[in-house]
Each structure stands twice: as structure tokens, then as C-alpha cells.
Scaffold this motif. Sequence first.
Motif, PDB file in Angstrom:
ATOM      1  N   VAL A  49       0.857  -1.082  -0.201  1.00 50.52           N
ATOM      2  CA  VAL A  49       0.117  -0.005   0.078  1.00 50.52           C
ATOM      3  C   VAL A  49       0.915   1.251   0.104  1.00 50.52           C
ATOM      4  N   THR A  50       2.113   1.293   0.478  1.00 50.69           N
ATOM      5  CA  THR A  50       2.732   2.497   0.655  1.00 50.69           C
ATOM      6  C   THR A  50       3.669   2.706  -0.717  1.00 50.69           C
ATOM      7  N   THR A  51       4.348   3.827  -0.671  1.00 49.37           N
ATOM      8  CA  THR A  51       5.251   3.928  -2.067  1.00 49.37           C
ATOM      9  C   THR A  51       6.561   3.285  -1.877  1.00 49.37           C
ATOM     10  N   SER A  52       7.229   2.908  -2.891  1.00 48.27           N
ATOM     11  CA  SER A  52       8.698   2.270  -2.760  1.00 48.27           C
ATOM     12  C   SER A  52       9.618   3.051  -2.352  1.00 48.27           C
ATOM     13  N   LEU A  75      -2.588  13.518   0.320  1.00 49.62           N
ATOM     14  CA  LEU A  75      -3.856  13.123   0.350  1.00 49.62           C
ATOM     15  C   LEU A  75      -3.847  11.570   0.602  1.00 49.62           C
ATOM     16  N   GLY A  76      -4.324  11.095   1.624  1.00 55.37           N
ATOM     17  CA  GLY A  76      -3.837   9.638   1.648  1.00 55.37           C
ATOM     18  C   GLY A  76      -2.822   9.086   2.381  1.00 55.37           C
ATOM     19  N   ILE A  77      -2.839   9.018   3.715  1.00 54.22           N
ATOM     20  CA  ILE A  77      -1.648   8.743   4.238  1.00 54.22           C
ATOM     21  C   ILE A  77      -1.364   7.408   4.796  1.00 54.22           C
ATOM     22  N   TYR A  78      -2.293   6.465   5.142  1.00 55.97           N
ATOM     23  CA  TYR A  78      -2.114   5.016   5.669  1.00 55.97           C
ATOM     24  C   TYR A  78      -1.177   5.024   6.858  1.00 55.97           C
ATOM     25  N   HIS A  79      -0.127   4.333   6.775  1.00 57.35           N
ATOM     26  CA  HIS A  79       0.597   4.438   8.156  1.00 57.35           C
ATOM     27  C   HIS A  79       1.684   5.518   8.256  1.00 57.35           C
ATOM     28  N   HIS A  81       4.296   6.145   6.144  1.00 59.88           N
ATOM     29  CA  HIS A  81       5.640   6.232   5.992  1.00 59.88           C
ATOM     30  C   HIS A  81       6.242   7.164   4.960  1.00 59.88           C
ATOM     31  N   THR A  82       5.011   7.650   3.994  1.00 59.72           N
ATOM     32  CA  THR A  82       5.541   8.656   3.038  1.00 59.72           C
ATOM     33  C   THR A  82       5.462  10.085   3.984  1.00 59.72           C
ATOM     34  N   THR A  83       4.629  10.374   4.741  1.00 58.23           N
ATOM     35  CA  THR A  83       4.407  11.356   5.369  1.00 58.23           C
ATOM     36  C   THR A  83       5.700  11.777   6.185  1.00 58.23           C
ATOM     37  N   VAL A  96      -3.736  14.122   5.304  1.00 56.56           N
ATOM     38  CA  VAL A  96      -5.380  14.106   5.214  1.00 56.56           C
ATOM     39  C   VAL A  96      -5.765  12.522   5.024  1.00 56.56           C
ATOM     40  N   ASP A  97      -6.431  11.986   5.957  1.00 58.27           N
ATOM     41  CA  ASP A  97      -6.878  10.631   5.539  1.00 58.27           C
ATOM     42  C   ASP A  97      -8.457  10.554   6.189  1.00 58.27           C
ATOM     43  N   VAL A  98      -9.159   9.468   5.671  1.00 59.23           N
ATOM     44  CA  VAL A  98     -10.699   9.594   6.128  1.00 59.23           C
ATOM     45  C   VAL A  98     -10.509   8.600   7.445  1.00 59.23           C
ATOM     46  N   GLU A  99      -9.670   7.486   7.528  1.00 59.51           N
ATOM     47  CA  GLU A  99      -9.744   6.594   8.500  1.00 59.51           C
ATOM     48  C   GLU A  99      -8.818   7.051   9.647  1.00 59.51           C
ATOM     49  N   THR A 101      -8.104   5.259  12.356  1.00 64.71           N
ATOM     50  CA  THR A 101      -6.916   4.443  12.482  1.00 64.71           C
ATOM     51  C   THR A 101      -5.364   4.504  12.072  1.00 64.71           C
ATOM     52  N   TYR A 102      -5.833   4.898  10.651  1.00 58.77           N
ATOM     53  CA  TYR A 102      -4.474   5.093   9.858  1.00 58.77           C
ATOM     54  C   TYR A 102      -3.944   6.403  10.178  1.00 58.77           C
ATOM     55  N   LEU A 103      -4.781   7.706  10.526  1.00 57.75           N
ATOM     56  CA  LEU A 103      -4.155   8.940  11.326  1.00 57.75           C
ATOM     57  C   LEU A 103      -3.595   8.555  12.364  1.00 57.75           C
ATOM     58  N   ARG A 120      -8.533  14.671   9.839  1.00 64.20           N
ATOM     59  CA  ARG A 120      -9.529  13.801   9.475  1.00 64.20           C
ATOM     60  C   ARG A 120     -10.325  13.995   8.327  1.00 64.20           C
ATOM     61  N   LEU A 121     -10.519  14.150   7.187  1.00 65.15           N
ATOM     62  CA  LEU A 121     -11.451  14.377   6.255  1.00 65.15           C
ATOM     63  C   LEU A 121     -11.814  13.353   5.159  1.00 65.15           C
ATOM     64  N   ASN A 122     -13.122  13.346   4.694  1.00 61.50           N
ATOM     65  CA  ASN A 122     -13.212  12.493   3.535  1.00 61.50           C
ATOM     66  C   ASN A 122     -13.176  13.423   2.116  1.00 61.50           C
ATOM     67  N   LEU A 123     -12.229  13.386   1.358  1.00 67.98           N
ATOM     68  CA  LEU A 123     -11.883  14.267   0.483  1.00 67.98           C
ATOM     69  C   LEU A 123     -13.059  14.611  -0.412  1.00 67.98           C
ATOM     70  N   MET A 124     -13.529  13.360  -0.901  1.00 67.43           N
ATOM     71  CA  MET A 124     -14.948  13.414  -2.082  1.00 67.43           C
ATOM     72  C   MET A 124     -15.933  14.253  -1.541  1.00 67.43           C
ATOM     73  N   ILE A 141      -1.332  13.247  -4.316  1.00 70.90           N
ATOM     74  CA  ILE A 141      -2.389  12.641  -4.474  1.00 70.90           C
ATOM     75  C   ILE A 141      -2.280  11.032  -4.397  1.00 70.90           C
ATOM     76  N   ASP A 142      -2.668  10.549  -3.286  1.00 67.48           N
ATOM     77  CA  ASP A 142      -2.559   8.776  -3.129  1.00 67.48           C
ATOM     78  C   ASP A 142      -3.884   8.651  -2.116  1.00 67.48           C
ATOM     79  N   ALA A 143      -5.085   8.827  -2.586  1.00 64.94           N
ATOM     80  CA  ALA A 143      -5.939   8.346  -1.603  1.00 64.94           C
ATOM     81  C   ALA A 143      -6.934   7.427  -2.452  1.00 64.94           C
ATOM     82  N   ASN A 144      -8.063   7.912  -2.707  1.00 64.89           N
ATOM     83  CA  ASN A 144      -8.899   6.595  -3.519  1.00 64.89           C
ATOM     84  C   ASN A 144      -8.427   6.797  -4.838  1.00 64.89           C
TER      85      ASN A 144
HETATM   86  C1  SAM Z   1      -2.709   3.957  -0.946  1.00 67.85           C
HETATM   87  S1  SAM Z   1      -3.130   4.474   0.677  1.00 67.85           S
HETATM   88  C2  SAM Z   1      -1.980   5.704   1.125  1.00 67.85           C
HETATM   89  C3  SAM Z   1      -0.405   5.393   1.235  1.00 67.85           C
HETATM   90  C4  SAM Z   1       0.565   6.226   1.750  1.00 67.85           C
HETATM   91  N1  SAM Z   1       0.340   7.513   0.770  1.00 67.85           N
HETATM   92  C5  SAM Z   1       1.716   5.880   1.673  1.00 67.85           C
HETATM   93  O1  SAM Z   1       2.774   6.267   0.766  1.00 67.85           O
HETATM   94  O2  SAM Z   1       2.058   5.185   2.571  1.00 67.85           O
HETATM   95  C6  SAM Z   1      -4.538   5.351   0.648  1.00 67.85           C
HETATM   96  C7  SAM Z   1      -5.117   5.900   1.789  1.00 67.85           C
HETATM   97  O3  SAM Z   1      -6.145   7.021   1.353  1.00 67.85           O
HETATM   98  C8  SAM Z   1      -7.428   6.948   2.415  1.00 67.85           C
HETATM   99  N2  SAM Z   1      -8.414   7.479   1.596  1.00 67.85           N
HETATM  100  C9  SAM Z   1      -9.186   6.551   0.791  1.00 67.85           C
HETATM  101  N3  SAM Z   1     -10.369   7.388   0.171  1.00 67.85           N
HETATM  102  C10 SAM Z   1     -10.162   8.559   1.006  1.00 67.85           C
HETATM  103  C11 SAM Z   1     -11.039   9.689   1.003  1.00 67.85           C
HETATM  104  N4  SAM Z   1     -12.005   9.690   0.284  1.00 67.85           N
HETATM  105  N5  SAM Z   1     -10.597  10.591   1.878  1.00 67.85           N
HETATM  106  C12 SAM Z   1      -9.361  10.800   2.598  1.00 67.85           C
HETATM  107  N6  SAM Z   1      -8.623   9.547   2.740  1.00 67.85           N
HETATM  108  C13 SAM Z   1      -9.041   8.628   1.799  1.00 67.85           C
HETATM  109  C14 SAM Z   1      -7.303   5.477   2.840  1.00 67.85           C
HETATM  110  O4  SAM Z   1      -7.685   5.455   4.049  1.00 67.85           O
HETATM  111  C15 SAM Z   1      -5.907   5.149   2.880  1.00 67.85           C
HETATM  112  O5  SAM Z   1      -5.165   5.460   3.946  1.00 67.85           O
END
Ligand code: SAM
Length: 352
Positions: A49-52, A75-79, A81-83, A96-99, A101-103, A120-124, A141-144
Motif C-alpha cells: 500500500v505504501t510507495t516504494s 492526500l491519503g497517508i495510510y501508516h 511512511h511517506t508522510t 489528510v486521511d478518512v480513517e 486508525t490510519y491517522l 481527518r476528512l473525506n476528500l470526496m 495525491i494518493d487516496a482513493n
Molecule cells: C494508498 S493508501 C496511501 C499510502 C500512503 N500515501 C503511503 O505512501 O504510505 C490510500 C489512503 O487513502 C485513504 N483514503 C481513501 N479514500 C479517501 C477519501 N475519500 N478521503 C480521505 N482519505 C481517503 C485511505 O484510508 C488510505 O489510508
Amino acid sequence: MRRMCYMFHLLLLLQLCALPYTWAREGSACLMDAESEIKRAPDKAEMFVTTSHVFKRHLAQYFCAISGNLTVLELGIYHGHTTAVLAAMFRRVISVDVEKTYLDAAAAHTNGLTNVVFLRLNLMVDDWQAFTSNSVDVVVIDANHKYEYVRADAHNALRYFPSLKFLVFDDFGHEKGVQETVSELEDVGVLVECQGLGQGWDGSAWKFLDWDERTGKTFWSWTNKSEGRVCKRGEAALGMDKTFLNQRFYIYRQPLSQLCSVGLFRFLPDGRLLSSPWGSGEWTISQTSQDRYALLQLPEMSPSPVEIFFNSRRTAFVLSELDAPTSRSEWFGIRDDLVHQPFEVAGNHFHD
Ligand SMILES: C[S@@+](CC[C@H](N)C(=O)[O-])C[C@H]1O[C@@H](n2cnc3c(N)ncnc32)[C@H](O)[C@@H]1O
């Protein structure tokens, strides 16, 4: 020997002097700080799920010379690691992340880094006004990764941040939604000078974890498109915001005394409108100076043309018959996820 040493130091000094001042002073420290965060992160092979590591290194090589004073929005941070790598490079990181637990996981991973804020936001669904008073220079940009979502993230970034200079896309190599968004924006000159980042940056094939949306099964596939892409903002303007395309809108009869929708709309890019229960029709951009108006021909709803006026985010609209005796709007349309959101939010609190 002493003479050789002296020559070596002189050469190094001359090389450093030839570099821009900030780079000579900050660029190398930035690369070293980024590298120590990269080493703390799992590679994509261990956590897909993270970047290489290569992606993260390319980001550092691209931005370290200039990022010392810049703000990045991730946008989209997961654990996280890129942050953490971004925090080693940029002055300020808004993540920013919607979850939740990930934040929380990302906050734990970046513990001690004082230049990161988590939102914590839902970007859409949520209002981007929440962070638009910040001057943001780079958006990652790395969310949905579905087309509608990536396109909305890119369009919102370009519309809401006048100071934006760079857009970075992850998962370009294997996500069609990312590829389509980038090529659309490149084609019209809104994004320019794009270049590959991460695995496959030089066109070589690399293996990624694919999945079948229908069965949910994962399997390995190959691509020779780069893992990510970084682009500069071009001179061209974005044009009409068409983020309402291919979305589902609930239609309500005005006045909104009963919250029971009377139908559904979906605007297609080729000018068709699919609806229920009024069948199909056609929509066109209205020839007014404002790009928030459209005209609709939908005979089963109204024998005369209907005018559509979108809100600024294209998440809702009002409809009024052009030949109606009053200017009162007859119907109200709203994107389906905005209707579902309060139920989802309230439902989530059962798990608190
Ligand atoms: C591919 S992962 C991000 C990986 C991270 N950038 C990294 O490099 O480790 C996608 C993330 O986007 C979040 N996400 C998905 N849809 C979202 C939305 N509508 N708004 C905010 N975050 C969202 C997920 O919860 C997930 O943590």
C-alpha cells in the motif's frame, strides 16, 4: 598526498559554490534526513500500500533543492511512511486521511516530527475550505484511486490552491483512474513537464499486486509505466469544473418539505443524461458567461427546456423550467454520497 587532498577539497568547495545557495546549505541535509526516514519505512515489496523506497528517493531528489520553504499537502497517508519522508523535506506537511486508525498509526510513526498536522476528512465529501486558507505549494495525491476521486482531488487542488506549483500522483503505473486524470490534464496544458517517479521510471517493467474487483482475489501483474508521476502546474486554466460527470444525483421536489427523493440523474460526458423515472435526455453547457449553468432537455420531466444551476463545488444543483411563469426552482439535485455521509458518520460512532 597532501597536495591531492588539498585539490580534492578545493574541487568540492568549487562544486558546492556552483550550486544554488539553498541547495548547498539545505539540499544535502534534506537528502540525508529523507534517507534516514526512507530506511525506517518498509519497501513496497513488504507493504504494497505504501510507495516504494525508489519512489521516496526520487521525491527527495526532485524536491530537496527547493522544498525547505514549501508546504506539502498529502492526500491519503495510510501508516505515514511517506508522510515522515515529506516531513524531512518540507517546511510544513498537512496530511489528510478518512480513517482515524490510519491517522493514529501515522501520528505514532511520525512522533517527534513537529512540522506535520493530521486532518481527518473525506476528500470526496467534506468541504476543502477546511484547509484552503493555507498556502500549499505541492499536493501528493494518493487516496482513493478511482477516476472520479483522483480527478476530483486534482481539480480541487488546482482550484483551491492558487499557490500550487506541483502535483504528485502515486500508483500511476497500475491505476487507470490515475493515468486518465494525468493524461487529461497534460493534454490541455494544465499540467506540464511530467516525469516518472519510482519503479518503472525508466520504462522498465515491474511487478505489482493486482486484484480482481469482482472476486476480491489478488494476483501479480506487470507494468512498464512508472509507479508515480510528478508534474508542474502549467499556464493553462482548468476550464469548466466537470466533476459532476458520471456521478449519481438524487432529485428532490421543491420545496424540500419531505426528504424523499423523486428520482435520480447521471450526467454522461457525451452530453447524454440518464435519469429515473424520466428516461434519457440531453444536457449542454449554457452559453452564459458563467460556467455553472447548463441546459437540459428531458421531455418526460418537462416539455420545455430546464435550466440547471450548479453550486460552486458541483455537488448540488437547482433546476427551473425556462418557460415557467415564476423563477422559482422546481427541483433540487444533490450528489448521493453527500446524502449517505451523515448516516455513515453517525453509524461509525456505534463502534466508538
Ligand atoms: C494508498 S493508501 C496511501 C499510502 C500512503 N500515501 C503511503 O505512501 O504510505 C490510500 C489512503 O487513502 C485513504 N483514503 C481513501 N479514500 C479517501 C477519501 N475519500 N478521503 C480521505 N482519505 C481517503 C485511505 O484510508 C488510505 O489510508
